[in-house]
Design a protein around this motif. Structure first.
Motif, short mmCIF file in Angstrom:
data_model
loop_
_atom_site.label_atom_id
_atom_site.label_comp_id
_atom_site.label_asym_id
_atom_site.label_seq_id
_atom_site.Cartn_x
_atom_site.Cartn_y
_atom_site.Cartn_z
N GLY A 321 7.62 -6.42 -9.23
CA GLY A 321 8.94 -6.86 -8.81
C GLY A 321 9.37 -6.37 -7.45
O GLY A 321 10.56 -6.44 -7.10
N LEU A 322 8.42 -5.89 -6.61
CA LEU A 322 8.76 -5.35 -5.29
C LEU A 322 8.25 -6.22 -4.16
O LEU A 322 8.19 -5.78 -3.01
CB LEU A 322 8.17 -3.94 -5.14
N GLY A 323 7.88 -7.45 -4.44
CA GLY A 323 7.28 -8.30 -3.42
C GLY A 323 5.78 -8.09 -3.37
O GLY A 323 5.23 -7.18 -4.00
N ALA A 324 5.09 -8.91 -2.58
CA ALA A 324 3.63 -8.88 -2.55
C ALA A 324 3.07 -7.58 -1.98
O ALA A 324 2.05 -7.06 -2.45
CB ALA A 324 3.10 -10.06 -1.75
N ARG A 325 3.72 -7.00 -0.98
CA ARG A 325 3.14 -5.86 -0.28
C ARG A 325 3.25 -4.56 -1.08
O ARG A 325 2.34 -3.73 -1.05
CB ARG A 325 3.81 -5.66 1.08
N PHE A 326 4.35 -4.38 -1.78
CA PHE A 326 4.58 -3.10 -2.43
C PHE A 326 4.41 -3.13 -3.94
O PHE A 326 4.48 -2.08 -4.59
CB PHE A 326 5.96 -2.55 -2.06
N SER A 327 4.20 -4.29 -4.51
CA SER A 327 3.85 -4.34 -5.94
C SER A 327 2.37 -4.03 -6.08
O SER A 327 1.57 -4.31 -5.19
CB SER A 327 4.14 -5.73 -6.51
N GLY A 328 1.99 -3.46 -7.21
CA GLY A 328 0.57 -3.18 -7.44
C GLY A 328 0.36 -1.83 -8.09
O GLY A 328 1.26 -1.26 -8.70
N LEU A 329 -0.85 -1.32 -7.93
CA LEU A 329 -1.23 -0.06 -8.56
C LEU A 329 -0.89 1.13 -7.67
O LEU A 329 -1.06 1.07 -6.45
CB LEU A 329 -2.73 -0.05 -8.88
N TYR A 330 -0.44 2.20 -8.29
CA TYR A 330 -0.12 3.44 -7.59
C TYR A 330 -0.70 4.62 -8.36
O TYR A 330 -0.69 4.64 -9.60
CB TYR A 330 1.39 3.64 -7.47
N TYR A 331 -1.16 5.62 -7.61
CA TYR A 331 -1.69 6.85 -8.19
C TYR A 331 -0.55 7.86 -8.29
O TYR A 331 0.12 8.16 -7.30
CB TYR A 331 -2.82 7.38 -7.31
N VAL A 332 -0.32 8.40 -9.48
CA VAL A 332 0.80 9.31 -9.72
C VAL A 332 0.37 10.73 -9.36
O VAL A 332 -0.59 11.26 -9.92
CB VAL A 332 1.27 9.26 -11.18
N THR A 333 1.09 11.37 -8.43
CA THR A 333 0.75 12.73 -8.01
C THR A 333 1.62 13.79 -8.68
O THR A 333 1.20 14.94 -8.81
CB THR A 333 0.86 12.89 -6.49
N ALA A 334 2.83 13.43 -9.10
CA ALA A 334 3.72 14.41 -9.72
C ALA A 334 4.76 13.69 -10.57
O ALA A 334 5.17 12.57 -10.26
CB ALA A 334 4.41 15.28 -8.67
N THR A 335 5.18 14.35 -11.64
CA THR A 335 6.26 13.82 -12.48
C THR A 335 7.19 14.95 -12.88
O THR A 335 6.80 16.11 -12.96
CB THR A 335 5.74 13.15 -13.77
N GLU A 336 8.44 14.58 -13.14
CA GLU A 336 9.41 15.49 -13.76
C GLU A 336 10.04 14.76 -14.93
O GLU A 336 10.78 13.79 -14.74
CB GLU A 336 10.48 15.93 -12.76
#
Length: 356
Positions: A321-336
């Motif tokens: 839902g972020l448009g073509a450029r920013f939608s996709g897979l992301y690697y999670v480096t930290a969570t709270e």
């Protein structure tokens, strides 16, 4: 609007166990909130806070209770009525009472996962003819942890741990070869970074995903990375190269940051890294790691989603839902992960991506 999930997000729940037993009802009634921090680059940490004033007796409580003694094992679950998971297993390392001028006193209990046992002593020692995976197994055993180690294959003639704690040393070795150091309960996991894995979960804008702020930059993105090292014994130079196309995955994108630079700004040349290496195989391994790490700097983002127990450091998440450029897979480096009586269950996170 689409349904958020197939479980009841209106009924968040938590479970807090100390010494293997559930938190007593009297303590649970005084609980203010719980936070669990998870990061691929450091120890996991928890805090939980309670009001600690007995209004009937007009004296403090819980501060001297054996339940919250240092060293007591803690297990924390968060989730929902039909989807609760263990997020943390570790030990209490400290207490932080607070006595404000206006308001009741509170007690914050803090602790870390069992990697904290590897942060107690600075050491200088050497390792002869071992792989990084062998070293990780040795250090896990010394900390009383069960090793779950992926074979790193490259035998190293000599490695020096110089004035470092075991965890600092292990993390520095892991970064050289694009590995992660993770603790799951009593097990230490040493594994390659999983950016080529499929998504563990999906977050959709304005459904599960509440806030998201990505930042894309071509600064620092180069087409080639060169590692140069020198073997003093054999008087031999090692040269290893990694370039566009050596990314382990484009994470559902079409073009990496490094590949995007040339048509926009012209040839970006190469970055030369001079490091101690002992073989061509080690140099090749490091070149790919450094290039992969550089590429993951293309997009960095932070966000907030509804409380999600599957959102952990080291997993891959799909964002829609972020448009073509920013939608996709992301690697999670930290969570709270945070649960409070007043605000419910929320997850804050930091992620990276190497392509659009």
């Amino acid at each position: 609007m689409n349904s958020r999930s197939n479980f009841d997000t209106l009924a968040p729940e938590f479970a807090l166990k100390i010494n293997g037993a559930a938190l007593p009802l009297a303590a649970a009634a005084d609980l203010i909130g719980i936070n669990v921090l998870d990061d691929v680059n450091t120890m996991g940490m928890f805090t939980f806070s309670l009001t600690c004033m007995d209004t009937a007796q007009m004296q403090v409580k819980w501060i001297d209770d054996d339940l919250f003694r240092e060293g007591n094992p803690v297990e924390i679950e968060m989730g929902y009525r039909d989807n609760r998971r263990v997020l943390f297993s570790g030990e209490i390392t400290g207490l932080e009472p607070s006595f404000p001028e206006n308001g009741p006193p509170t007690l914050t209990v803090r602790g870390y996962d069992r990697r904290h046992r590897m942060m107690r002593e600075h050491k200088t020692r050497s390792y002869i003819n071992l792989k990084d995976s062998d070293i990780a197994s040795q250090l896990a055993g010394a900390a009383g942890l069960k090793p779950q180690i992926d074979d790193t294959q490259v035998v190293l003639p000599y490695v020096l741990q110089h004035g470092q704690t075991d965890l600092e040393f292990l993390l520095s070795r892991a970064r050289r070869i694009d590995h992660e150091v993770v603790v799951d309960g009593h097990s230490l996991i040493y594994r390659p970074r999983k950016i080529s894995e499929s998504a563990t979960l999906t977050l959709r804008r304005e459904i599960e995903l509440l806030q998201f702020r990505p930042r894309m930059t071509t600064m620092g993105q180069v087409q080639e990375l060169v590692v140069r090292g020198w073997n003093a014994k054999d008087k031999k130079e090692f040269v290893a190269r990694a370039a566009v196309g050596d990314e382990p995955s484009l994470m559902s994108g079409k073009k990496s940051g490094a590949a995007s630079v040339q048509p926009i700004f012209g040839a970006s040349g190469s970055t030369v890294v001079r490091v101690p290496v002992q073989s061509q195989q080690e140099a090749d391994q490091m070149a790919k790691q450094r290039f992969s790490e550089m590429a993951l700097g293309y997009i960095k983002a932070d966000g907030v989603c509804i409380g999600e127990p599957l959102m952990r450091a080291g997993v891959v998440v799909k964002i829609e839902g972020l448009g073509a450029r920013f939608s996709g897979l992301y690697y999670v480096t930290a969570t709270e992960q945070s649960f409070s009586i007043a605000k419910g269950y929320r997850t804050r996170f930091a992620v990276r991506r190497n392509a659009t």
